[in-house]
Design a protein around this motif. Structure first.
Motif: not given
Length: 106
Positions: A13, A17, A84, A87
């Protein structure tokens, strides 16, 4: 023969991000994400108070509808949720918390 590009895979992650944030550079898109997430939280609160599971549908619709409008209309990109989902869901709430606490701008 055309080369088929493999979709980007993220090891964590933490790697995902920053890319997620770069897909939210438009202010209106971020504001719509925040509004949709806030309404989703209110719907979840109503679910807890009433026990009516229709509020869960309201939470899902408001959360995703506001975000997708932000992406398709203002950001002009495809939501990362499509490729995704986990996430992206996590990123929504991290970004929400950062906006709420002033760590990220609207």
């Amino acid at each position: 023969m055309p080369t088929v590009l493999k979709e980007k895979e993220f090891a964590s992650f933490a790697e995902f991000y920053p890319v997620y944030l770069s897909e939210h550079s438009n202010r209106t898109c971020r504001e719509l994400h925040f509004a949709g997430s806030t309404i989703a939280l209110l719907c979840l609160g109503a679910l807890i108070l009433t026990g009516n599971f229709w509020w869960l549908l309201g939470a899902l619709v408001s959360g995703y509808a506001f975000a997708w409008i932000g992406h398709f209309v203002f950001e002009k990109n495809q939501p990362m949720t499509f490729k995704h989902p986990l996430y992206s869901f996590m990123g929504d709430w991290v970004m929400y918390w950062q906006m709420l606490t002033g760590q990220a701008s609207f």
